[in-house]
Design an enzyme around this catalytic site. Structure first.
Site, PDB file in Angstrom:
ATOM      1  N   HIS A 172       0.810  -1.218   0.000  1.00  0.00           N
ATOM      2  CA  HIS A 172       0.000   0.000   0.000  1.00  0.00           C
ATOM      3  C   HIS A 172       0.846   1.272   0.000  1.00  0.00           C
ATOM      4  O   HIS A 172       0.325   2.358  -0.257  1.00  0.00           O
ATOM      5  CB  HIS A 172      -0.990  -0.004   1.177  1.00  0.00           C
ATOM      6  CG  HIS A 172      -0.377   0.214   2.523  1.00  0.00           C
ATOM      7  ND1 HIS A 172      -0.046  -0.819   3.369  1.00  0.00           N
ATOM      8  CD2 HIS A 172      -0.041   1.354   3.182  1.00  0.00           C
ATOM      9  CE1 HIS A 172       0.449  -0.337   4.490  1.00  0.00           C
ATOM     10  NE2 HIS A 172       0.471   0.977   4.400  1.00  0.00           N
TER      11      HIS A 172
ATOM     12  N   ASP B  26       0.458  -7.699   1.414  1.00  0.00           N
ATOM     13  CA  ASP B  26       0.804  -6.287   1.575  1.00  0.00           C
ATOM     14  C   ASP B  26       2.313  -6.084   1.600  1.00  0.00           C
ATOM     15  O   ASP B  26       2.831  -5.293   2.394  1.00  0.00           O
ATOM     16  CB  ASP B  26       0.162  -5.700   2.837  1.00  0.00           C
ATOM     17  CG  ASP B  26       0.209  -4.170   2.853  1.00  0.00           C
ATOM     18  OD1 ASP B  26       0.245  -3.572   1.766  1.00  0.00           O
ATOM     19  OD2 ASP B  26       0.230  -3.583   3.954  1.00  0.00           O
TER      20      ASP B  26
ATOM     21  N   SER C 270       4.649   2.642   7.887  1.00  0.00           N
ATOM     22  CA  SER C 270       4.370   1.458   7.074  1.00  0.00           C
ATOM     23  C   SER C 270       5.579   1.108   6.204  1.00  0.00           C
ATOM     24  O   SER C 270       6.137   1.960   5.518  1.00  0.00           O
ATOM     25  CB  SER C 270       3.162   1.704   6.175  1.00  0.00           C
ATOM     26  OG  SER C 270       1.994   1.882   6.926  1.00  0.00           O
TER      27      SER C 270
END
Length: 437
Positions: free
Chosen positions: A167, A197, A281
């Protein structure tokens, strides 16, 4: 007439033997005589050339000098006693001196950060954005739409490879990597996987100085100290460090991949209370040895939730990373079917269309079968309800995907039990790659 001279009368009166002088009278007379003698001496000296005046001047001068010396000697002590007066610790000057102690502190945390932080980079996602509308001419421009973190894990020749989250790089026209020294490198996408992911990108290895060391997430203990390194809220806070513990292992978090607010997948994660915020992230979760044990992925952002962050275990990530580096994608087995959870089907259709026994309340309904697919070749039909795969009970589509993606490979055989028009049927099919459909 008998008049007496006043002096004679006083004299006779004072000389009267019968009247005795008091001690006080004698002392006063004595002092008066001494004063008269002094006056007579001063008058005699004055006629001799002004010696009296010189004596007075000399005595005054000596007094002034002695007074000045006393003031000079007493002044430092008086200054120290005055309100609001501050002197240095040495007492030799009027400036205030602050003493400092420089102690360099080294702990397991600082050592781990020193070892791993150089491998953590910033990643900027640049996308083509269209502006304007019906009334205005549409224009397109490249715009930074987001940023995250990544970890350099390998150098191979003139390339360095970085692992991050899918993402973070999703939808990017261009990727830019910011190094620890502030320099920027253009990056190329190697491969990505939406289900886990994870993504791999590459940059030039010219300015790479540190590469992360992979640890073993399987040996982590609950309560063990871990450190999150990344760029929360963007590159402004580059290389931020937060600490916490492993709050839980083998956690499963539902993930909505297509934005329909329905969970499509259960992500296997480590739970930690180390602060993980947007921008973290793709960053590193390391142990006290400075070894990479997880890729920071997400947090539950609710006002009632505190300290609930998640990281992809490195042992789960390594096979994905290797596959992405080799093929640019994850090649997973497929059956060639579309699915919906039985719990999402109204009871009326469960009875009238699927004709399920009343005690069957969970399973996965096949809504469509792709032609020439493994399922089609095995005789799987629309509205079959899958309840078991290779002996494992299947209650949801997430259970089905976990079994298919984690336990099976392309070319493997898969045995399923399905309810077809109220009857339990067993079918066997051979899994293929989704590219072949």
């Amino acid at each position: 007439m008998g008049y007496f001279n006043e002096d004679d009368k006083n004299s006779d009166f004072l000389n009267n033997d019968e009247i005795q002088k008091s001690p006080l009278q004698e002392r006063l007379e004595r002092e008066e005589k001494e004063m008269q003698e002094k006056r007579s001496k001063k008058k005699g000296g004055g006629s001799g050339g002004g010696g009296g005046k010189g004596g007075y001047f000399f005595s005054g001068l000596v007094g002034v000098i002695i007074g000045a010396l006393l003031v000079w000697l007493m002044l430092p002590g008086l200054v120290n006693q005055m309100p609001g007066t501050t002197t240095g610790s040495s007492g030799k000057n009027d400036e205030t001196t602050i003493n400092q102690v420089a102690t360099e502190v080294t702990t397991d945390v600082t050592s781990a950060v020193d070892k791993a932080s150089g491998a953590v980079v910033g990643i900027t996602n640049i996308q083509e954005v269209t502006s304007g509308g019906f009334w205005n001419q549409q224009t397109t421009q490249d715009t930074e739409t987001g940023s995250g973190s990544g970890v350099i894990y390998k150098v191979d020749g003139d390339k360095a490879f970085i692992v991050t989250n899918n993402h973070v790089i999703e939808g990017a026209k261009q990727l830019e990597v910011t190094m620890q020294d502030g320099s920027k490198e253009e990056a190329q996408l190697v491969g990505s996987d939406v289900w886990t992911d994870l993504a791999v990108i590459s940059i030039s290895s010219k300015n790479v100085k540190t590469v992360a060391t992979f640890g073993n997430s399987d040996v982590l203990k609950q309560g063990e100290t871990v450190i999150a390194i990344g760029n929360p809220l963007g590159l402004e806070f580059y290389g931020s460090v937060t600490t916490g513990v492993v709050s839980g292992k083998d956690r499963s978090v539902p993930v909505d991949l297509n934005g329909d607010k329905v969970a499509d997948w259960q992500q296997e994660v480590l739970q930690t209370d180390a602060a993980i915020n947007p921008g973290n992230s793709g960053g590193a979760l390391v142990n006290l040895a400075g070894e990479l044990v997880g890729i920071n992925s997400m947090k539950i952002a609710e006002s009632s939730v505190e300290g609930l962050g998640f990281s992809i275990p490195i042992n789960s990530a390594i096979p994905i990373i290797e596959e992405l580096e080799r093929n640019g994608e994850m090649k997973r087995p497929t059956m060639g079917i579309s699915l919906v959870d039985l719990t999402d089907v109204p009871a009326f259709y469960q009875q009238q269309t699927l004709k399920l026994p009343q005690d069957i309340t969970t399973g996965v309904v096949i809504t469509d079968v792709v032609g020439n697919s493994p399922a089609s070749k095995a005789g799987v039909q629309q509205y079959d309800v899958i309840v078991e795969m290779d002996g494992d009970k299947i209650e949801t589509s997430i259970d089905l995907r976990k079994h298919l993606y984690n336990d099976k490979k392309i070319g493997d055989e898969l045995t399923m039990k399905v309810y077809r028009q109220g009857k339990l049927v067993e079918v066997t099919l051979t899994l293929t790659n989704s590219d072949s459909l």
